[in-house]
Design an enzyme around this catalytic site. Structure first.
Site, PDB file in Angstrom:
ATOM      1  N   LYS A  35      -7.244  10.948  -3.753  1.00 22.68           N
ATOM      2  CA  LYS A  35      -7.779  11.493  -2.495  1.00 22.68           C
ATOM      3  C   LYS A  35      -6.691  11.476  -1.423  1.00 22.68           C
ATOM      4  O   LYS A  35      -5.612  10.900  -1.626  1.00 22.68           O
ATOM      5  CB  LYS A  35      -8.990  10.674  -2.045  1.00 22.68           C
ATOM      6  CG  LYS A  35      -8.688   9.208  -1.814  1.00 22.68           C
ATOM      7  CD  LYS A  35      -9.946   8.448  -1.459  1.00 22.68           C
ATOM      8  CE  LYS A  35      -9.642   6.975  -1.296  1.00 22.68           C
ATOM      9  NZ  LYS A  35     -10.652   6.269  -0.523  1.00 22.68           N
ATOM     10  N   TYR A 260      12.684   6.090  25.118  1.00 23.04           N
ATOM     11  CA  TYR A 260      11.553   6.114  26.048  1.00 23.04           C
ATOM     12  C   TYR A 260      11.147   4.707  26.486  1.00 23.04           C
ATOM     13  O   TYR A 260      11.062   3.794  25.660  1.00 23.04           O
ATOM     14  CB  TYR A 260      10.329   6.764  25.386  1.00 23.04           C
ATOM     15  CG  TYR A 260      10.430   8.264  25.242  1.00 23.04           C
ATOM     16  CD1 TYR A 260      10.546   9.092  26.355  1.00 23.04           C
ATOM     17  CD2 TYR A 260      10.377   8.863  23.985  1.00 23.04           C
ATOM     18  CE1 TYR A 260      10.620  10.467  26.228  1.00 23.04           C
ATOM     19  CE2 TYR A 260      10.438  10.238  23.843  1.00 23.04           C
ATOM     20  CZ  TYR A 260      10.566  11.035  24.970  1.00 23.04           C
ATOM     21  OH  TYR A 260      10.633  12.390  24.837  1.00 23.04           O
TER      22      TYR A 260
HETATM   23  C1  PLP Z   1     -14.493   3.924  -3.977  1.00 21.75           C
HETATM   24  C2  PLP Z   1     -13.034   3.707  -4.122  1.00 21.75           C
HETATM   25  N1  PLP Z   1     -12.543   3.347  -5.306  1.00 21.75           N
HETATM   26  C3  PLP Z   1     -11.223   3.133  -5.492  1.00 21.75           C
HETATM   27  C4  PLP Z   1     -10.322   3.277  -4.451  1.00 21.75           C
HETATM   28  C5  PLP Z   1      -8.861   2.996  -4.683  1.00 21.75           C
HETATM   29  O1  PLP Z   1      -8.496   1.861  -3.947  1.00 21.75           O
HETATM   30  P1  PLP Z   1      -7.022   1.298  -4.009  1.00 21.75           P
HETATM   31  O2  PLP Z   1      -6.160   2.318  -3.356  1.00 21.75           O
HETATM   32  O3  PLP Z   1      -7.075   0.027  -3.232  1.00 21.75           O
HETATM   33  O4  PLP Z   1      -6.699   1.133  -5.444  1.00 21.75           O
HETATM   34  C6  PLP Z   1     -10.791   3.647  -3.191  1.00 21.75           C
HETATM   35  C7  PLP Z   1      -9.860   3.770  -2.080  1.00 21.75           C
HETATM   36  O5  PLP Z   1     -10.121   3.568  -0.944  1.00 21.75           O
HETATM   37  C8  PLP Z   1     -12.181   3.874  -3.020  1.00 21.75           C
HETATM   38  O6  PLP Z   1     -12.686   4.225  -1.840  1.00 21.75           O
END
Ligand code: PLP
Length: 384
Positions: A35, A260
Protein backbone atom coordinates in the site's frame (compact mmCIF):
# COMPACT_ATOMS: atom_id res chain seq x y z
CA UNK A 1 22.43 18.14 -16.28
CA UNK A 2 19.37 16.98 -14.35
CA UNK A 3 18.73 17.65 -10.70
CA UNK A 4 20.78 14.97 -8.98
CA UNK A 5 18.24 13.85 -6.37
CA UNK A 6 17.05 10.30 -7.05
CA UNK A 7 15.69 7.36 -5.08
CA UNK A 8 17.52 4.25 -6.19
CA UNK A 9 15.42 1.16 -5.57
CA UNK A 10 17.26 -2.14 -5.29
CA UNK A 11 14.71 -4.73 -6.37
CA UNK A 12 17.02 -7.64 -5.64
CA UNK A 13 17.21 -6.45 -2.01
CA UNK A 14 13.41 -6.34 -2.00
CA UNK A 15 13.26 -9.95 -3.16
CA UNK A 16 15.80 -10.96 -0.54
CA UNK A 17 13.70 -9.33 2.20
CA UNK A 18 10.50 -10.96 0.97
CA UNK A 19 12.26 -14.32 1.04
CA UNK A 20 13.29 -13.65 4.66
CA UNK A 21 9.65 -13.10 5.57
CA UNK A 22 8.58 -16.18 3.66
CA UNK A 23 11.18 -18.27 5.44
CA UNK A 24 9.44 -17.35 8.71
CA UNK A 25 6.14 -18.77 7.53
CA UNK A 26 5.56 -22.42 8.42
CA UNK A 27 2.66 -22.35 5.96
CA UNK A 28 4.80 -20.68 3.27
CA UNK A 29 2.29 -17.88 2.84
CA UNK A 30 3.03 -14.18 3.01
CA UNK A 31 0.96 -11.45 1.42
CA UNK A 32 3.28 -8.59 0.44
CA UNK A 33 1.95 -5.29 1.79
CA UNK A 34 2.49 -2.71 -0.96
CA UNK A 35 0.00 0.00 0.00
CA UNK A 36 0.94 3.70 -0.14
CA UNK A 37 2.82 3.15 -3.37
CA UNK A 38 4.75 0.29 -1.77
CA UNK A 39 5.82 2.51 1.10
CA UNK A 40 7.09 5.04 -1.42
CA UNK A 41 9.06 2.57 -3.53
CA UNK A 42 6.62 2.37 -6.47
CA UNK A 43 3.84 -0.21 -6.18
CA UNK A 44 3.91 -1.41 -9.77
CA UNK A 45 7.62 -1.99 -9.89
CA UNK A 46 7.59 -3.65 -6.48
CA UNK A 47 4.69 -5.93 -7.43
CA UNK A 48 6.39 -6.81 -10.70
CA UNK A 49 9.63 -7.60 -8.92
CA UNK A 50 7.82 -9.92 -6.49
CA UNK A 51 5.41 -11.37 -9.03
CA UNK A 52 7.02 -14.80 -9.16
CA UNK A 53 7.52 -15.00 -5.37
CA UNK A 54 4.48 -13.50 -3.66
CA UNK A 55 1.15 -15.31 -3.92
CA UNK A 56 -0.83 -12.14 -3.09
CA UNK A 57 -0.52 -8.40 -2.51
CA UNK A 58 -2.24 -6.12 0.00
CA UNK A 59 -3.16 -2.48 -0.55
CA UNK A 60 -5.29 0.06 1.29
CA UNK A 61 -8.03 0.73 -1.23
CA UNK A 62 -9.53 -0.21 -4.57
CA UNK A 63 -7.76 2.62 -6.42
CA UNK A 64 -4.41 1.16 -5.43
CA UNK A 65 -5.56 -2.29 -6.54
CA UNK A 66 -6.87 -1.00 -9.89
CA UNK A 67 -3.49 0.54 -10.62
CA UNK A 68 -1.81 -2.83 -10.17
CA UNK A 69 -4.34 -4.62 -12.34
CA UNK A 70 -3.99 -2.00 -15.07
CA UNK A 71 -0.24 -2.63 -15.03
CA UNK A 72 -0.77 -6.34 -15.56
CA UNK A 73 -0.44 -7.74 -12.04
CA UNK A 74 -2.42 -10.98 -11.87
CA UNK A 75 -2.02 -12.04 -8.24
CA UNK A 76 -4.98 -11.82 -5.84
CA UNK A 77 -5.11 -8.38 -4.23
CA UNK A 78 -6.36 -7.82 -0.70
CA UNK A 79 -8.00 -4.51 0.23
CA UNK A 80 -6.89 -3.98 3.82
CA UNK A 81 -9.78 -1.71 4.71
CA UNK A 82 -12.26 -3.46 2.45
CA UNK A 83 -14.69 -1.18 0.68
CA UNK A 84 -15.53 2.39 1.71
CA UNK A 85 -18.77 2.61 -0.28
CA UNK A 86 -21.00 -0.13 -1.68
CA UNK A 87 -20.53 1.05 -5.26
CA UNK A 88 -17.06 -0.50 -5.16
CA UNK A 89 -18.53 -3.98 -4.78
CA UNK A 90 -19.23 -4.79 -8.47
CA UNK A 91 -15.62 -3.90 -9.30
CA UNK A 92 -14.35 -5.90 -6.35
CA UNK A 93 -16.22 -8.95 -7.58
CA UNK A 94 -15.22 -8.43 -11.21
CA UNK A 95 -11.50 -8.25 -10.41
CA UNK A 96 -11.61 -10.92 -7.72
CA UNK A 97 -10.24 -8.59 -5.06
CA UNK A 98 -10.28 -10.00 -1.56
CA UNK A 99 -11.65 -7.72 1.13
CA UNK A 100 -11.19 -7.11 4.81
CA UNK A 101 -14.58 -6.88 6.47
CA UNK A 102 -14.24 -4.87 9.64
CA UNK A 103 -17.60 -3.30 10.53
CA UNK A 104 -21.29 -3.98 10.79
CA UNK A 105 -22.15 -1.37 8.18
CA UNK A 106 -19.96 -3.23 5.67
CA UNK A 107 -21.61 -6.53 6.48
CA UNK A 108 -25.08 -5.08 5.87
CA UNK A 109 -24.09 -3.40 2.60
CA UNK A 110 -22.34 -6.54 1.41
CA UNK A 111 -25.35 -8.73 2.28
CA UNK A 112 -27.69 -6.37 0.42
CA UNK A 113 -25.43 -6.30 -2.62
CA UNK A 114 -25.04 -10.07 -2.77
CA UNK A 115 -28.76 -10.62 -2.32
CA UNK A 116 -29.38 -8.52 -5.43
CA UNK A 117 -26.97 -10.47 -7.61
CA UNK A 118 -28.19 -12.53 -10.51
CA UNK A 119 -26.67 -16.00 -10.69
CA UNK A 120 -22.93 -15.55 -10.54
CA UNK A 121 -19.97 -17.83 -10.39
CA UNK A 122 -17.87 -15.04 -8.88
CA UNK A 123 -16.32 -15.82 -5.54
CA UNK A 124 -15.51 -13.23 -2.90
CA UNK A 125 -12.84 -14.13 -0.37
CA UNK A 126 -13.28 -12.36 2.94
CA UNK A 127 -10.76 -11.49 5.62
CA UNK A 128 -12.91 -11.14 8.69
CA UNK A 129 -11.25 -8.60 10.92
CA UNK A 130 -11.49 -9.04 14.66
CA UNK A 131 -10.63 -6.43 17.23
CA UNK A 132 -8.40 -8.45 19.54
CA UNK A 133 -7.16 -5.40 21.43
CA UNK A 134 -5.96 -2.63 19.16
CA UNK A 135 -9.41 -1.02 19.11
CA UNK A 136 -9.00 0.51 15.68
CA UNK A 137 -10.88 -1.69 13.20
CA UNK A 138 -12.63 -5.02 13.56
CA UNK A 139 -15.62 -6.81 15.05
CA UNK A 140 -15.58 -7.44 18.77
CA UNK A 141 -14.28 -10.87 19.69
CA UNK A 142 -17.71 -11.75 21.12
CA UNK A 143 -19.55 -11.01 17.85
CA UNK A 144 -17.00 -12.44 15.40
CA UNK A 145 -18.39 -15.99 15.39
CA UNK A 146 -21.87 -14.68 14.68
CA UNK A 147 -20.58 -12.58 11.76
CA UNK A 148 -18.63 -15.56 10.47
CA UNK A 149 -21.74 -17.73 10.44
CA UNK A 150 -23.80 -15.01 8.81
CA UNK A 151 -21.18 -14.70 6.06
CA UNK A 152 -21.43 -18.44 5.46
CA UNK A 153 -25.12 -18.02 4.63
CA UNK A 154 -24.48 -15.38 1.94
CA UNK A 155 -24.13 -16.23 -1.76
CA UNK A 156 -20.76 -16.01 -3.55
CA UNK A 157 -18.71 -15.99 -0.37
CA UNK A 158 -15.51 -18.00 -0.79
CA UNK A 159 -12.78 -18.52 1.75
CA UNK A 160 -13.07 -16.71 5.07
CA UNK A 161 -9.81 -15.88 6.85
CA UNK A 162 -9.80 -14.56 10.40
CA UNK A 163 -7.53 -11.57 10.73
CA UNK A 164 -6.48 -9.02 13.30
CA UNK A 165 -3.84 -6.33 13.69
CA UNK A 166 -1.27 -6.07 16.46
CA UNK A 167 -0.92 -2.85 18.45
CA UNK A 168 2.45 -3.39 20.16
CA UNK A 169 4.38 -6.02 18.21
CA UNK A 170 7.43 -3.76 18.04
CA UNK A 171 7.71 -3.92 21.84
CA UNK A 172 9.09 -7.36 22.59
CA UNK A 173 8.37 -7.02 26.31
CA UNK A 174 4.72 -6.08 25.91
CA UNK A 175 2.02 -8.47 27.10
CA UNK A 176 -0.41 -7.13 24.50
CA UNK A 177 0.81 -9.32 21.63
CA UNK A 178 0.42 -12.70 23.39
CA UNK A 179 -3.01 -11.59 24.62
CA UNK A 180 -4.12 -10.61 21.10
CA UNK A 181 -2.72 -13.84 19.66
CA UNK A 182 -4.49 -15.91 22.27
CA UNK A 183 -7.86 -14.26 21.49
CA UNK A 184 -7.50 -14.82 17.75
CA UNK A 185 -6.35 -18.40 18.17
CA UNK A 186 -9.27 -19.26 20.43
CA UNK A 187 -11.66 -17.97 17.76
CA UNK A 188 -9.85 -19.78 15.02
CA UNK A 189 -10.10 -23.06 16.86
CA UNK A 190 -13.80 -22.52 17.41
CA UNK A 191 -14.43 -21.70 13.74
CA UNK A 192 -11.75 -23.91 12.22
CA UNK A 193 -10.63 -21.43 9.54
CA UNK A 194 -7.37 -19.89 8.34
CA UNK A 195 -5.90 -16.87 10.13
CA UNK A 196 -3.60 -13.92 9.57
CA UNK A 197 -2.03 -11.81 12.28
CA UNK A 198 1.66 -11.05 11.84
CA UNK A 199 2.97 -7.76 10.48
CA UNK A 200 6.73 -7.17 10.16
CA UNK A 201 7.54 -6.71 13.86
CA UNK A 202 5.58 -9.85 14.70
CA UNK A 203 7.22 -11.84 11.90
CA UNK A 204 10.62 -10.80 13.14
CA UNK A 205 10.07 -10.76 16.89
CA UNK A 206 7.16 -13.02 17.82
CA UNK A 207 7.61 -16.57 16.47
CA UNK A 208 4.29 -17.67 18.01
CA UNK A 209 2.45 -15.18 15.81
CA UNK A 210 3.87 -16.59 12.56
CA UNK A 211 0.71 -18.48 11.73
CA UNK A 212 -1.31 -18.64 8.56
CA UNK A 213 -0.89 -15.67 6.24
CA UNK A 214 1.95 -13.34 7.23
CA UNK A 215 1.57 -9.67 6.22
CA UNK A 216 5.05 -8.18 5.87
CA UNK A 217 5.23 -4.48 5.05
CA UNK A 218 8.14 -2.40 6.26
CA UNK A 219 10.56 -5.34 6.42
CA UNK A 220 10.18 -5.85 2.66
CA UNK A 221 11.77 -2.46 2.21
CA UNK A 222 14.69 -3.32 4.46
CA UNK A 223 13.85 -1.13 7.43
CA UNK A 224 13.61 -2.97 10.71
CA UNK A 225 10.59 -2.24 12.91
CA UNK A 226 12.63 -3.60 15.83
CA UNK A 227 15.88 -2.40 17.33
CA UNK A 228 19.09 -2.88 15.34
CA UNK A 229 20.19 -5.44 17.96
CA UNK A 230 17.52 -7.94 16.83
CA UNK A 231 19.13 -10.80 14.92
CA UNK A 232 16.90 -10.55 11.87
CA UNK A 233 17.23 -6.79 11.65
CA UNK A 234 20.79 -7.29 10.43
CA UNK A 235 19.69 -9.62 7.68
CA UNK A 236 17.39 -7.09 6.06
CA UNK A 237 18.79 -5.24 3.08
CA UNK A 238 17.78 -1.59 2.59
CA UNK A 239 15.89 -1.22 -0.67
CA UNK A 240 15.82 2.56 -1.11
CA UNK A 241 18.88 4.76 -1.35
CA UNK A 242 18.02 8.43 -1.45
CA UNK A 243 21.01 10.05 -3.08
CA UNK A 244 21.88 13.50 -4.29
CA UNK A 245 24.91 15.73 -4.76
CA UNK A 246 26.50 18.87 -3.38
CA UNK A 247 25.45 21.77 -5.58
CA UNK A 248 27.37 24.48 -3.72
CA UNK A 249 30.17 24.71 -1.15
CA UNK A 250 31.30 27.78 0.80
CA UNK A 251 33.55 28.76 3.69
CA UNK A 252 31.97 30.77 6.45
CA UNK A 253 33.84 32.48 9.28
CA UNK A 254 32.86 31.87 12.91
CA UNK A 255 29.64 33.48 14.04
CA UNK A 256 27.74 33.30 10.73
CA UNK A 257 24.20 31.92 10.53
CA UNK A 258 23.03 29.45 7.88
CA UNK A 259 19.59 29.15 6.30
CA UNK A 260 16.04 30.11 7.29
CA UNK A 261 15.60 31.38 10.80
CA UNK A 262 19.38 31.51 11.27
CA UNK A 263 19.08 28.30 13.31
CA UNK A 264 22.68 27.15 12.84
CA UNK A 265 25.52 29.49 13.72
CA UNK A 266 29.13 28.53 12.96
CA UNK A 267 31.31 28.17 16.04
CA UNK A 268 34.53 28.30 14.00
CA UNK A 269 35.40 28.75 10.33
CA UNK A 270 33.23 26.10 8.70
CA UNK A 271 32.70 24.68 5.23
CA UNK A 272 29.03 24.43 4.42
CA UNK A 273 27.70 22.25 1.60
CA UNK A 274 24.32 22.66 -0.05
CA UNK A 275 22.52 19.44 -1.06
CA UNK A 276 19.74 19.22 -3.64
CA UNK A 277 17.03 17.73 -1.41
CA UNK A 278 14.43 19.43 0.74
CA UNK A 279 11.01 19.14 2.28
CA UNK A 280 9.49 19.59 -1.17
CA UNK A 281 10.93 16.14 -1.85
CA UNK A 282 9.72 14.65 1.40
CA UNK A 283 12.83 15.12 3.51
CA UNK A 284 11.42 16.27 6.86
CA UNK A 285 11.70 19.97 7.61
CA UNK A 286 11.80 19.17 11.31
CA UNK A 287 15.06 17.18 10.99
CA UNK A 288 17.12 18.14 14.01
CA UNK A 289 20.46 19.90 13.95
CA UNK A 290 23.13 17.23 13.47
CA UNK A 291 20.94 14.72 11.58
CA UNK A 292 23.47 12.51 9.76
CA UNK A 293 24.04 13.02 6.04
CA UNK A 294 26.68 11.02 4.17
CA UNK A 295 28.98 13.01 1.92
CA UNK A 296 31.31 10.80 -0.12
CA UNK A 297 30.48 8.07 2.38
CA UNK A 298 31.56 10.21 5.35
CA UNK A 299 29.10 11.13 8.08
CA UNK A 300 28.44 14.85 8.17
CA UNK A 301 25.88 16.82 10.17
CA UNK A 302 22.82 18.66 8.97
CA UNK A 303 23.42 22.34 9.70
CA UNK A 304 20.42 24.64 9.75
CA UNK A 305 16.81 24.32 8.78
CA UNK A 306 15.82 22.16 5.80
CA UNK A 307 14.34 24.30 3.02
CA UNK A 308 11.96 23.28 0.26
CA UNK A 309 14.52 22.17 -2.32
CA UNK A 310 17.81 22.16 -0.43
CA UNK A 311 19.46 21.34 2.83
CA UNK A 312 22.78 22.40 4.27
CA UNK A 313 25.52 20.29 5.87
CA UNK A 314 28.57 21.04 7.95
CA UNK A 315 31.45 19.59 5.90
CA UNK A 316 33.97 19.60 8.77
CA UNK A 317 34.19 15.79 8.65
CA UNK A 318 34.74 15.85 4.91
CA UNK A 319 36.98 18.86 4.26
CA UNK A 320 37.83 18.02 0.64
CA UNK A 321 34.23 17.69 -0.52
CA UNK A 322 33.46 19.49 -3.78
CA UNK A 323 30.45 20.46 -5.83
CA UNK A 324 29.16 17.35 -7.58
CA UNK A 325 30.24 14.99 -4.81
CA UNK A 326 27.79 12.28 -3.83
CA UNK A 327 25.43 12.57 -0.89
CA UNK A 328 23.35 9.80 0.68
CA UNK A 329 20.33 11.00 2.67
CA UNK A 330 19.46 7.42 3.66
CA UNK A 331 20.26 4.01 2.26
CA UNK A 332 22.63 1.09 2.71
CA UNK A 333 25.27 3.12 4.54
CA UNK A 334 22.90 5.33 6.50
CA UNK A 335 19.86 3.44 7.83
CA UNK A 336 16.58 5.24 7.31
CA UNK A 337 15.74 4.34 10.92
CA UNK A 338 18.67 6.41 12.14
CA UNK A 339 17.58 9.44 10.13
CA UNK A 340 14.02 8.93 11.36
CA UNK A 341 15.17 9.03 14.98
CA UNK A 342 16.77 12.42 14.38
CA UNK A 343 13.47 13.58 12.93
CA UNK A 344 11.41 12.26 15.86
CA UNK A 345 9.56 9.90 13.58
CA UNK A 346 9.75 6.38 12.14
CA UNK A 347 11.07 4.95 8.89
CA UNK A 348 7.51 4.41 7.65
CA UNK A 349 6.83 8.14 7.41
CA UNK A 350 10.12 8.96 5.70
CA UNK A 351 9.65 6.27 3.06
CA UNK A 352 5.96 6.85 2.38
CA UNK A 353 6.56 10.61 2.54
CA UNK A 354 8.95 10.69 -0.39
CA UNK A 355 7.16 12.85 -2.93
CA UNK A 356 6.48 12.05 -6.59
CA UNK A 357 8.92 14.63 -7.91
CA UNK A 358 11.81 12.46 -6.74
CA UNK A 359 12.57 10.10 -9.65
CA UNK A 360 12.71 6.44 -8.71
CA UNK A 361 15.51 4.60 -10.46
CA UNK A 362 15.11 0.86 -10.43
CA UNK A 363 18.15 -1.32 -10.18
CA UNK A 364 18.02 -4.94 -11.32
CA UNK A 365 15.01 -4.44 -13.57
CA UNK A 366 14.10 -2.67 -16.75
CA UNK A 367 11.73 -0.02 -15.46
CA UNK A 368 10.28 0.75 -18.87
CA UNK A 369 8.97 -2.75 -19.07
CA UNK A 370 7.46 -2.39 -15.62
CA UNK A 371 5.78 0.95 -16.02
CA UNK A 372 4.34 0.61 -19.47
CA UNK A 373 1.98 -2.11 -18.33
CA UNK A 374 3.53 -5.01 -20.19
CA UNK A 375 4.56 -7.15 -17.27
CA UNK A 376 4.68 -10.27 -19.39
CA UNK A 377 7.96 -9.00 -20.71
CA UNK A 378 9.57 -8.41 -17.36
CA UNK A 379 12.32 -10.75 -16.41
CA UNK A 380 11.25 -11.97 -13.03
CA UNK A 381 14.41 -13.75 -12.00
CA UNK A 382 17.04 -11.33 -10.82
CA UNK A 383 20.09 -13.07 -9.43
CA UNK A 384 22.16 -10.92 -7.10
C1 PLP B 1 -3.57 -4.51 8.46
C2 PLP B 1 -2.12 -4.38 8.20
N1 PLP B 1 -1.38 -5.48 8.06
C3 PLP B 1 -0.05 -5.42 7.83
C4 PLP B 1 0.60 -4.21 7.73
C5 PLP B 1 2.09 -4.18 7.50
O1 PLP B 1 2.71 -3.65 8.64
P1 PLP B 1 4.28 -3.52 8.72
O2 PLP B 1 4.66 -2.49 7.72
O3 PLP B 1 4.55 -3.07 10.12
O4 PLP B 1 4.83 -4.85 8.38
C6 PLP B 1 -0.12 -3.03 7.87
C7 PLP B 1 0.56 -1.75 7.80
O5 PLP B 1 0.23 -0.76 8.37
C8 PLP B 1 -1.52 -3.11 8.10
O6 PLP B 1 -2.27 -2.02 8.25
Amino acid sequence: MARPLVAEIDLAALRHNYQLALDCSPAGTAVAVIKANAYGHGAIAVAAALADLAPAFAVACIEEADELVAAGIRQPILLLEGFFTADELPRILRHGYEIVLHSGWQLEQLAAFLAGLQVTDAVLNIWLKVDTGMHRLGFAVEEAAMVYRRLQTLPAIGKITLTSHLACADDLSSGTTPAQLQRLQALQQELDCPLSLANSPAIMGWPAARQGWLRPGIMLYGASPLGAEQAQSGQLQPVMRLRSELISVRWLPAGEAVGYGARFVTQRPTRIGVVACGYGDGYPRHAREGTPVLVNGVRCRLAGRVSMDMLTVDLSACPDAQVGDEVELWGAELPVNEVAEHCDTISYTLLTGLLPRVPRRYLQMDVQKVTDGRLEQVEAAMPR
